[in-house]
Design an enzyme around this catalytic site. Structure first.
Site, PDB file in Angstrom:
ATOM      1  NE  ARG A   1      -7.389   8.255   7.566  1.00  0.00           N
ATOM      2  CZ  ARG A   1      -7.394   7.416   6.544  1.00  0.00           C
ATOM      3  NH1 ARG A   1      -6.361   6.595   6.376  1.00  0.00           N
ATOM      4  NH2 ARG A   1      -8.405   7.380   5.704  1.00  0.00           N
TER       5      ARG A   1
ATOM      6  CG  ASP B   1      -2.020  -1.028   1.140  1.00  0.00           C
ATOM      7  OD1 ASP B   1      -2.376  -1.421   0.012  1.00  0.00           O
ATOM      8  OD2 ASP B   1      -2.522  -1.452   2.201  1.00  0.00           O
TER       9      ASP B   1
ATOM     10  CG  ASP C   1      -2.406   4.043   2.362  1.00  0.00           C
ATOM     11  OD1 ASP C   1      -3.204   4.995   2.378  1.00  0.00           O
ATOM     12  OD2 ASP C   1      -2.733   2.899   2.691  1.00  0.00           O
TER      13      ASP C   1
ATOM     14  CG  ASP D   1      -2.289   2.197   7.715  1.00  0.00           C
ATOM     15  OD1 ASP D   1      -2.155   3.368   8.112  1.00  0.00           O
ATOM     16  OD2 ASP D   1      -2.784   1.908   6.610  1.00  0.00           O
TER      17      ASP D   1
END
Length: 398
Positions: A275, A195, A219, A223
């Site tokens: 985020r 990703d 990205d 994560d």
């Protein structure tokens, strides 16, 4: 000449010699006390401000006892030992020419081993990864004492446990095509296109990421998804990116209901958008972080996560429509205002607005055990003053 007369002569001679000696200052005296002087300088140079850094940074012998770092994890990753019970492996080459059968001495070779390893680096390196670096269980990647940059492809932690990533600069990460990639002692496996995350943690537990600097990925910078839990992200510096830190990737990933994650003592600054983190389902302590402006929002979420924001500093952007710290998505306002998103001793500056919801949750014993004691938001500039990669030198406090 009598004995008494000789004594008088000796007395006056000694007195004259004493008077002729130069007067020494306190600094002059310290020249003859090097150990005391060095101790004073070391103490002055040591700037460990939070509970994690105080565990190891003021010890001048850290390079001779690197694995003691494993005793310093806090939050929900407490007890993560990484490669503590294994050998120290020194990376001697910055090459990544063969991702399917990496050569000994490379980071990829060390990261794929099935045995515990504490991985260090012989010298300063810029490691241009040609594919994602798949990290096996029971590893520490320790960049202290040198400057280690990882570029082009990021790190993947998939279905593994006990990983420490420390003092690494990861930046300019691209999407990579995939292919046959070494991931353990066995033959290489086929990996799909990545990703473009700087660090991707999936289905993994006991993960501690500390004192890393992350920026510019295709990205996300970090994560953490697919049932991962017992994770601490601490003392890191996140810059120059839109999607920073994701805790739970999808509202249908119900395995993330058990996620426990700590976000502590980090710096979010220099063109970060959103985020920080973005949460789903789980239980999250966000404690004593420094938010120096944001683009869209600072902390967000969906699927009823519990977010305890404690002692953070939120310095809002100047744009009047971007003052809100929080972003609730995926449902109507009435439902989202029942989620337990709490604020405690947060410092709101430059017009920052934190709209809490729900109520203070009753913590389980496991949740209580993983909580880091929060200091007031006014202490955050001090607590996060060393966030990101450290400049460490052997023989001196880091």
């Amino acid at each position: 000449m009598g004995i008494k007369h000789c004594c008088y002569i000796l007395y006056f001679t000694l007195a004259l010699v004493t008077l002729l000696q130069p007067v020494r200052s306190a600094e002059d005296v310290e020249e003859f006390l090097p150990s005391a002087n060095e101790t004073r300088r070391s103490l002055k140079a040591c700037e460990a401000h939070n509970i994690i850094d105080k565990c190891w940074r003021c010890k001048a012998d850290w390079a001779n006892n690197r694995q003691a770092l494993a005793d310093c994890a806090q939050g929900f990753a407490k007890g993560t030992y990484g490669g503590k019970h294994g050998d120290v492996y020194t990376v001697t080459s910055d090459k990544d020419d063969d991702v399917a059968n990496p050569k000994e001495g490379t980071l990829r070779f060390a990261a794929a081993q099935n045995r515990p390893l504490w991985i260090i680096f012989k010298r300063n390196m810029v490691i241009h990864l040609n594919q994602e670096l798949v990290v096996n269980s029971d590893k520490t990647i320790d960049g202290r004492g040198v400057k280690v940059n990882i570029v082009n492809a990021g790190l993947t932690l998939m279905n593994v446990k006990n990983i420490i990533i420390h003092n690494i600069n990861i930046h300019d990460i691209k999407v990579c095509p995939g292919g046959m990639i070494k991931s353990n002692d066995g033959p290489p496996i086929l990996r799909q296109q990545s990703d473009g995350d700087a660090i991707n943690v999936a289905g993994s537990s006991q993960i501690w990421i500390d004192h890393c600097s992350l920026s510019k990925a295709s990205d996300g910078l970090l994560d953490i998804t697919l049932g991962s839990s017992h994770v601490t992200v601490s003392n890191c510096k996140f810059t120059q990116h839109q999607f920073v830190l994701l805790l739970g990737a999808d509202d249908t990933h119900y395995q993330d209901k058990g996620m426990l994650a700590t976000v502590a003592f980090n710096m979010f600054t220099d063109h970060v958008d959103q985020r920080m983190p973005r949460c789903r389902f789980g239980f999250f302590q966000v404690v004593n972080n420094n938010y120096d402006r944001w683009g869209t929002y600072a902390i967000g979420g969906s699927s009823a996560p519990t977010i305890l924001s404690q002692g953070n500093r939120f310095f809002a952007p100047d744009d009047i429509i971007k003052k809100n710290v929080l972003a609730r998505t995926g449902t109507g306002n009435a439902e989202s205002m029942s989620w337990n998103w709490r604020t405690d001793r947060d410092l709101l500056e430059n017009g920052a607005i934190f709209l809490p919801s729900g109520s203070d949750p009753v913590l389980t014993p496991e949740q209580k055990a993983g909580m880091i004691p929060a200091e007031p938001g006014e202490a955050v500039l001090r607590l996060t003053s060393s966030a990101g990669v450290l400049s460490c030198h052997q023989g001196a406090p880091c």
